[in-house]
Design an enzyme around this catalytic site. Structure first.
Site, PDB file in Angstrom:
ATOM      1  N   GLY A  70      -8.245 -12.684 -33.013  1.00  0.00           N
ATOM      2  CA  GLY A  70      -9.980 -13.353 -32.474  1.00  0.00           C
ATOM      3  C   GLY A  70      -9.874 -14.857 -32.771  1.00  0.00           C
ATOM      4  O   GLY A  70     -10.377 -16.228 -31.526  1.00  0.00           O
ATOM      5  N   ASN A 151     -20.862 -10.851 -37.820  1.00  0.00           N
ATOM      6  CA  ASN A 151     -19.712  -9.798 -38.577  1.00  0.00           C
ATOM      7  C   ASN A 151     -20.271  -9.458 -39.955  1.00  0.00           C
ATOM      8  O   ASN A 151     -19.984  -8.831 -40.640  1.00  0.00           O
ATOM      9  CB  ASN A 151     -18.151 -10.885 -38.349  1.00  0.00           C
ATOM     10  CG  ASN A 151     -18.306 -12.435 -39.529  1.00  0.00           C
ATOM     11  OD1 ASN A 151     -19.370 -12.924 -38.677  1.00  0.00           O
ATOM     12  ND2 ASN A 151     -17.327 -12.225 -39.796  1.00  0.00           N
ATOM     13  N   GLN A 179     -16.816  -8.516 -32.594  1.00  0.00           N
ATOM     14  CA  GLN A 179     -17.352  -7.567 -33.528  1.00  0.00           C
ATOM     15  C   GLN A 179     -18.184  -6.372 -32.367  1.00  0.00           C
ATOM     16  O   GLN A 179     -18.658  -5.512 -32.687  1.00  0.00           O
ATOM     17  CB  GLN A 179     -18.129  -7.748 -34.110  1.00  0.00           C
ATOM     18  CG  GLN A 179     -18.299  -8.586 -35.620  1.00  0.00           C
ATOM     19  CD  GLN A 179     -16.776  -7.711 -36.485  1.00  0.00           C
ATOM     20  OE1 GLN A 179     -17.302  -6.323 -36.813  1.00  0.00           O
ATOM     21  NE2 GLN A 179     -16.462  -8.021 -37.092  1.00  0.00           N
ATOM     22  N   SER A 199      -9.977  -8.739 -31.020  1.00  0.00           N
ATOM     23  CA  SER A 199      -9.609  -8.907 -31.909  1.00  0.00           C
ATOM     24  C   SER A 199      -9.287  -6.841 -32.161  1.00  0.00           C
ATOM     25  O   SER A 199     -10.194  -6.608 -31.967  1.00  0.00           O
ATOM     26  CB  SER A 199      -9.690  -9.680 -33.338  1.00  0.00           C
ATOM     27  OG  SER A 199      -8.435  -9.088 -33.927  1.00  0.00           O
ATOM     28  N   ALA A 200      -7.712  -6.263 -31.685  1.00  0.00           N
ATOM     29  CA  ALA A 200      -8.013  -5.010 -31.458  1.00  0.00           C
ATOM     30  C   ALA A 200      -7.946  -4.158 -32.983  1.00  0.00           C
ATOM     31  O   ALA A 200      -8.362  -3.212 -32.519  1.00  0.00           O
ATOM     32  CB  ALA A 200      -5.461  -4.853 -31.108  1.00  0.00           C
ATOM     33  N   THR A 237       6.954 -15.023 -27.020  1.00  0.00           N
ATOM     34  CA  THR A 237       8.003 -14.339 -26.950  1.00  0.00           C
ATOM     35  C   THR A 237       6.589 -13.080 -26.845  1.00  0.00           C
ATOM     36  O   THR A 237       5.821 -12.779 -27.982  1.00  0.00           O
ATOM     37  CB  THR A 237       9.065 -13.648 -27.379  1.00  0.00           C
ATOM     38  OG1 THR A 237       9.654 -14.518 -27.013  1.00  0.00           O
ATOM     39  CG2 THR A 237       9.403 -12.268 -26.914  1.00  0.00           C
ATOM     40  N   CYS A 330     -12.452 -12.626 -44.475  1.00  0.00           N
ATOM     41  CA  CYS A 330     -11.767 -13.880 -44.331  1.00  0.00           C
ATOM     42  C   CYS A 330     -12.251 -14.591 -45.891  1.00  0.00           C
ATOM     43  O   CYS A 330     -11.394 -15.421 -45.529  1.00  0.00           O
ATOM     44  CB  CYS A 330     -11.653 -14.405 -42.931  1.00  0.00           C
ATOM     45  SG  CYS A 330     -11.478 -13.575 -41.732  1.00  0.00           S
TER      46      CYS A 330
END
Length: 381
Positions: A70, A151, A179, A199-200, A237, A330
């Site tokens: 994210g 969040n 979220q 974001s996974a 990549t 974070c």
């Protein structure tokens, strides 16, 4: 000692199905940019994942750009909007994720972008009337950046109303949906959203992978320079196993969404009820105790504990095997308090400890009862 994980807003436990799928895909070692069979096999996994993601969000596959998460997606969108789309003004709020706030600060310093902060009410919800006033004020090219689900306190933004306001005044709209994707149905084809970040690891997928939704023909360009991967929008990549892990996690999240929403909502409701019952004076920050105005995945509580005793709270919870957070992961290494709570709480409540507890399908009511009991014993000791 029990082990209770209640920090899913920071990161979620990976599903076993995702781990199995990623382990299988790690045997596919060809470079996706290579034209031989090994490379084409890897490339097909990425493109199938892109189609899966696009189908769940009701968008075109070409509008999905895989990133490292994210934060990169937010930075890609905001930086390119200023650098390539001619944006001269950003409207945001003071309770956005630091991936947005710190990026906006940098753009202000380096590109002299004008930054305006929309007013918030006492619960941290965006004042839509003030947002409209800001949009009316000048005719500079503007992007509005407001997160869908906060969040820290879980407030839900009406992104349809915000997006319609933005487009009414010819402004672009970017939303950090980190979220919310995987937890709420989002039809980005119908919603007036130009850009979104995902974001996974917030929906039981791997860390280090996410994506940006970039509306077709927006003109956004790469933030990272190198090869022509991701249709030239994101060089480097691709991490094939992570991308397939994201795909599997998103698929499982949405295929089981109704059941898991009901299960997790029941956990949150139970936790709120028990906190009110066992801890007199507990307060709920933002709109987190309102199931209509907040996500079902977290509760942020202000506890009736004096400041000197509060210093030991997280330590004691950790000793009891309870994982939670005083704010965003974070900023957990920082001595600074939560910037979100600083902007919405009274001075009196800021002196008390606030803790974020965030849930997932892996939690149980028994775990929550244990947490309430530990909190009660600490407060009464």
């Amino acid at each position: 000692m029990k082990n209770v994980y209640l920090d899913s807003a920071a990161t979620t436990q990976m599903r076993t199905e995702v781990i199995s799928k990623m382990t299988e895909v790690m045997q596919v070692y060809g470079n996706p940019s290579s034209t031989h069979t090994f490379g084409r096999t890897a490339k097909s996994l990425i493109e199938n994942a892109r189609k899966t993601v696009a189908n769940y969000l009701k968008v075109e596959a070409k509008e999905i750009v895989f990133t490292s998460g994210g934060t990169e997606a937010d930075n890609l969108i905001l930086n390119s909007a200023v650098r390539d789309l001619g944006v001269k003004r950003i409207i945001t709020s003071k309770i956005e994720h630091h991936a947005v706030l710190h990026c906006v600060d940098q753009l202000k310093d380096c590109f002299e972008v004008e930054v305006d902060y929309v007013n918030l009410d006492e619960f941290g919800s965006v004042d839509l009337q003030h947002l409209e006033q800001l949009l009316q004020q000048n005719d500079q090219k503007t992007i509005v950046s407001l997160m869908h689900v906060n969040n820290e306190v879980g407030n839900i933004l009406d992104i349809e109303k915000v997006g319609n306001l933005c487009h009414q005044y010819n402004a672009l709209f970017h939303s950090d949906t980190v979220q919310s994707v995987g937890h709420f149905e989002l039809n980005l084809k119908e919603l007036p959203v130009d850009f979104a970040a995902v974001s996974a690891h917030k929906f039981h997928g791997p860390k280090g992978v996410g994506f940006a939704y970039i509306k077709s023909n927006s003109g956004l360009k790469s933030l990272i320079f190198g090869g022509s991967q991701e249709r030239g929008v994101r060089a480097g990549t691709e991490s094939v196993h992570n991308i397939v892990g994201l795909e599997e996690a998103l698929k499982l999240a949405y295929d089981n969404l109704a059941e898991e929403q009901q299960q997790t909502t029941a956990l949150k409701t139970h936790f709120i009820d028990q906190l009110k019952k066992e801890i007199p004076g507990v307060k709920f920050n933002g709109n987190c105790s309102d199931l209509e105005k907040s996500t079902y995945t977290l509760v942020n509580v202000c506890l009736p504990i004096p400041a000197d005793k509060a210093l030991m709270l997280l330590f004691q919870l950790d000793l009891k095997g309870i994982a939670c957070s005083k704010g965003s992961a974070c900023q957990s290494g920082s001595d600074k308090g939560s910037h979100v709570l600083t902007n919405i709480l009274s001075e009196e409540d800021l002196q008390k400890p606030s803790i974020r507890f965030s849930f997932s399908r892996f939690n149980t009511k028994e775990e929550l009862d244990y947490v309430v009991q530990v909190l009660k014993e600490f407060i009464e000791a």
